[in-house]
Design a protein around this motif. Structure first.
Motif, PDB file in Angstrom:
ATOM      1  N   GLY A  35       9.774  -7.654  11.508  1.00  0.00           N
ATOM      2  CA  GLY A  35      10.667  -8.580  10.843  1.00  0.00           C
ATOM      3  C   GLY A  35      11.656  -9.188  11.807  1.00  0.00           C
ATOM      4  O   GLY A  35      11.319  -9.495  12.953  1.00  0.00           O
ATOM      5  N   SER A  36      12.888  -9.303  11.377  1.00  0.00           N
ATOM      6  CA  SER A  36      13.911 -10.027  12.115  1.00  0.00           C
ATOM      7  C   SER A  36      14.368  -9.304  13.380  1.00  0.00           C
ATOM      8  O   SER A  36      14.818  -8.161  13.335  1.00  0.00           O
ATOM      9  N   VAL A  37      14.300 -10.000  14.506  1.00  0.00           N
ATOM     10  CA  VAL A  37      14.829  -9.458  15.748  1.00  0.00           C
ATOM     11  C   VAL A  37      16.349  -9.328  15.658  1.00  0.00           C
ATOM     12  O   VAL A  37      16.938  -8.378  16.159  1.00  0.00           O
ATOM     13  N   ASN A  38      16.983 -10.284  15.007  1.00  0.00           N
ATOM     14  CA  ASN A  38      18.435 -10.197  14.822  1.00  0.00           C
ATOM     15  C   ASN A  38      18.805  -8.910  14.104  1.00  0.00           C
ATOM     16  O   ASN A  38      19.771  -8.217  14.467  1.00  0.00           O
ATOM     17  N   THR A  39      18.037  -8.575  13.072  1.00  0.00           N
ATOM     18  CA  THR A  39      18.297  -7.345  12.333  1.00  0.00           C
ATOM     19  C   THR A  39      18.047  -6.122  13.209  1.00  0.00           C
ATOM     20  O   THR A  39      18.773  -5.132  13.116  1.00  0.00           O
TER      21      THR A  39
ATOM     22  N   THR B  66      11.719  -0.349   5.408  1.00  0.00           N
ATOM     23  CA  THR B  66      10.346  -0.851   5.334  1.00  0.00           C
ATOM     24  C   THR B  66      10.134  -2.251   5.882  1.00  0.00           C
ATOM     25  O   THR B  66       9.005  -2.747   5.868  1.00  0.00           O
ATOM     26  N   GLY B  67      11.180  -2.904   6.370  1.00  0.00           N
ATOM     27  CA  GLY B  67      11.011  -4.234   6.941  1.00  0.00           C
ATOM     28  C   GLY B  67      12.332  -4.776   7.436  1.00  0.00           C
ATOM     29  O   GLY B  67      13.381  -4.532   6.829  1.00  0.00           O
TER      30      GLY B  67
ATOM     31  N   ARG C 167       7.808   4.455   9.253  1.00  0.00           N
ATOM     32  CA  ARG C 167       6.359   4.649   9.130  1.00  0.00           C
ATOM     33  C   ARG C 167       5.647   3.444   8.532  1.00  0.00           C
ATOM     34  O   ARG C 167       4.515   3.127   8.904  1.00  0.00           O
ATOM     35  N   TYR C 168       6.295   2.769   7.584  1.00  0.00           N
ATOM     36  CA  TYR C 168       5.646   1.658   6.886  1.00  0.00           C
ATOM     37  C   TYR C 168       6.374   0.360   7.168  1.00  0.00           C
ATOM     38  O   TYR C 168       6.403  -0.539   6.337  1.00  0.00           O
TER      39      TYR C 168
ATOM     40  N   LEU D 119       8.323 -11.719  -5.928  1.00  0.00           N
ATOM     41  CA  LEU D 119       8.828 -10.346  -5.889  1.00  0.00           C
ATOM     42  C   LEU D 119       9.642 -10.151  -4.614  1.00  0.00           C
ATOM     43  O   LEU D 119       9.181 -10.464  -3.513  1.00  0.00           O
ATOM     44  N   ARG D 120      10.844  -9.649  -4.750  1.00  0.00           N
ATOM     45  CA  ARG D 120      11.731  -9.435  -3.605  1.00  0.00           C
ATOM     46  C   ARG D 120      11.786  -7.946  -3.294  1.00  0.00           C
ATOM     47  O   ARG D 120      12.186  -7.151  -4.151  1.00  0.00           O
ATOM     48  N   GLU D 121      11.405  -7.602  -2.066  1.00  0.00           N
ATOM     49  CA  GLU D 121      11.446  -6.209  -1.651  1.00  0.00           C
ATOM     50  C   GLU D 121      12.680  -5.947  -0.795  1.00  0.00           C
ATOM     51  O   GLU D 121      12.833  -6.525   0.281  1.00  0.00           O
ATOM     52  N   ASN D 122      13.543  -5.077  -1.269  1.00  0.00           N
ATOM     53  CA  ASN D 122      14.672  -4.628  -0.463  1.00  0.00           C
ATOM     54  C   ASN D 122      14.144  -3.624   0.550  1.00  0.00           C
ATOM     55  O   ASN D 122      13.604  -2.584   0.165  1.00  0.00           O
ATOM     56  N   PRO D 123      14.274  -3.903   1.857  1.00  0.00           N
ATOM     57  CA  PRO D 123      13.696  -2.996   2.861  1.00  0.00           C
ATOM     58  C   PRO D 123      14.401  -1.654   2.954  1.00  0.00           C
ATOM     59  O   PRO D 123      13.869  -0.718   3.556  1.00  0.00           O
ATOM     60  N   ILE D 124      15.605  -1.556   2.376  1.00  0.00           N
ATOM     61  CA  ILE D 124      16.309  -0.268   2.371  1.00  0.00           C
ATOM     62  C   ILE D 124      15.734   0.531   1.207  1.00  0.00           C
ATOM     63  O   ILE D 124      16.280   0.579   0.097  1.00  0.00           O
TER      64      ILE D 124
END
Length: 495
Positions: free
Chosen positions: A273-277, A238-239, A268-269, A214-219
């Motif tokens: 994740g990625s420091v680059n992001t 979210t990530g 909030r949730y 399952l792929r979660e889009n963090p947006i």
């Protein structure tokens, strides 16, 4: 997947170094164990920790003096590695510093590294767990949000719904891990409603099934809210997953072209994740001056000396372009409103701390998790100094699938501040209310309503007295391979 159980909640920062076989730097040779002793996993763990671990000098078992590179030292070293047959217990009990809350291990590096891309085995239900008031050992769950296109998204369950049991068994602090995060791919949630101060079963059941990959889009949600003279961009994120950086930049392009002049960033949730992001998102919010320092990394004494000797740049700067070379769409804001809970961690805290020297941060909600250290995914690949690299998958010891995620260092902001192990305190304290969680993005949702009130100066209808504040014990995200870690794909290290 087998994972360590650490005290407290996790918040870490992964570093994935893209090194080559011809790098000048390599970890100094150390003693080897008896090859027939069956301790290759423990050997990999010790050698990686001996060089990289942030608290190496504070852990007696990691001292260089313990195991000289001699035949006698090899015997002593083999006996030490053999003293614990379970690699997980060896890592937790013999290699970790007593104050380390966040380093952990995995017995499957493939599953762990897939999670960095937001890929997991999940039913898409994201929830928190809370202790019952009437019986402190009993728990109930509350839905935070549901991942689109997941199994849960096809069921009659939504944000704010409650459950007290699984397959007819009441959740407790002794059984919730096996019931909710065990090997079974399917389970039935026994739903509940609030009665007084407790959640009680209401007779409804929801069956959920975990799906592979399952792929979660963090947006999760992005929208533009126009109120009075304000154009408010709202982003529920979210990530920090770098596979979605281009899409994130597109969102800010829409904000920019629409004239957004205020931003509410809902973390909030978001456990990290990625420091680059995080660098890219901060640049989208504040600006793209590549001379402005976003963070400076600090390492242990061993590696810090290597870096000092090579005069390596340890600072990260705001970015002008994404990793794919796309120009950053920046709002050039002077103020941002950030929504937080105790589940806000890692790269989320990095955003707040990194931006504070440059702009006004209005933090609304709860004190964040409090993790200012970062870590790295390590596997049994001596040729790459044990740092995981997808390009070197064939070089990883095929007999050893274990990975470790030890803390490597600490990040400071441009003002040298990094001391927030107790969390970042909100400017506007607010707790979520189990009786009034609202709908994310709705103007009456209490957190967003509070941000709008602060932006416009007028009261919003969603702000009410918190009747039953949520005190989350843990959440579903803490039982994913990624947990609340942060990682870097192009570290500020020149080998």
């Amino acid at each position: 997947m087998k994972k360590s159980v650490t005290t407290g909640l996790f918040l870490s920062l992964f570093l994935i170094f893209s090194c080559s076989e011809n790098d000048d730097f390599s970890i100094p040779d150390t003693v080897d164990p008896d090859p027939d002793a069956g301790v290759e996993v423990q050997d990999f763990m010790w050698k990686a920790m001996n060089f990289w671990y942030f608290w190496q000098s504070d852990v007696e078992n990691l001292s260089d003096a313990n195991f000289p590179n001699t035949p006698e030292g090899s015997v002593i070293y083999t006996e030490f590695l053999s003293s614990e047959s379970d690699p997980g217990k060896f890592f937790d009990d013999k290699l970790l510093f007593s104050e380390d809350r966040f380093s952990f291990f995995s017995d499957d590096y493939v599953e762990l590294t897939q999670s960095l891309a937001g890929i997991s085995k999940s039913n898409g239900l994201m929830f928190g767990l809370v202790r019952q008031k009437a019986n402190n050992s009993e728990l109930y769950g509350y839905v935070q949000y549901i991942v689109p296109n997941s199994n849960a998204s096809t069921k009659n369950i939504k944000r704010g719904d409650l459950f007290t049991g699984v397959n007819g068994t009441t959740l407790t602090d002794q059984n919730y891990i096996s019931l909710l995060f065990g090997d079974s791919d399917s389970y039935t949630l026994n739903m509940a409603s609030i009665v007084g101060e407790n959640a009680e079963p209401n007779g409804n059941d929801i069956q959920l099934t975990k799906e592979v990959d399952l792929r979660e889009n963090p947006i999760f949600l992005d929208e533009i809210i126009e109120i009075q003279d304000s154009k408010i961009g709202y982003l529920a994120y979210t990530g920090f997953t770098n596979e979605y950086d281009e899409q994130l930049n597109t969102v800010f392009g829409r904000f920019k072209s629409s004239g957004v002049n205020e931003l509410v960033l809902d973390l909030r949730y978001n456990p990290g994740g990625s420091v680059n992001t995080a660098v890219l998102l901060s640049s989208m919010i504040y600006g793209t001056n590549s001379k402005d320092v976003f963070l400076k990394a600090l390492y242990n004494e061993k590696y810090q000396k290597v870096l000092d000797d090579s005069d390596t740049e340890l600072r990260r700067f705001f970015a002008e372009k994404t990793g794919k070379g796309t120009a950053i769409n920046t709002l050039n804001l002077k103020k941002v409103y950030i929504l937080t809970t105790t589940g806000t961690a890692s790269a989320s805290e990095l955003i707040i701390n990194g931006l504070r020297p440059y702009m006004d941060i209005v933090q609304i909600g709860e004190t964040t998790r409090g993790k200012n250290e970062f870590s790295v995914t390590m596997v049994d690949d001596r040729g790459n100094n044990y740092i995981y690299s997808a390009e070197r998958a064939s070089k990883i010891n095929s007999k050893n699938k274990w990975a470790i995620q030890p803390l490597l260092g600490r990040n400071e902001n441009a003002e040298g501040f990094s001391n927030f192990t107790s969390g970042l305190l909100p400017d506007e304290p607010l707790q979520e209310d189990i009786t009034n969680m609202g709908v994310l993005g709705d103007l009456k949702e209490p957190y967003l309503a509070k941000a709008i009130e602060l932006i416009t100066g007028s009261s919003a209808k969603g702000i009410q007295k918190v009747e039953l504040p949520i005190e989350t014990m843990t959440s579903s995200k803490m039982f994913t391979p990624l947990k609340d870690n942060m990682y870097v794909t192009d570290p500020p290290i020149i080998w």
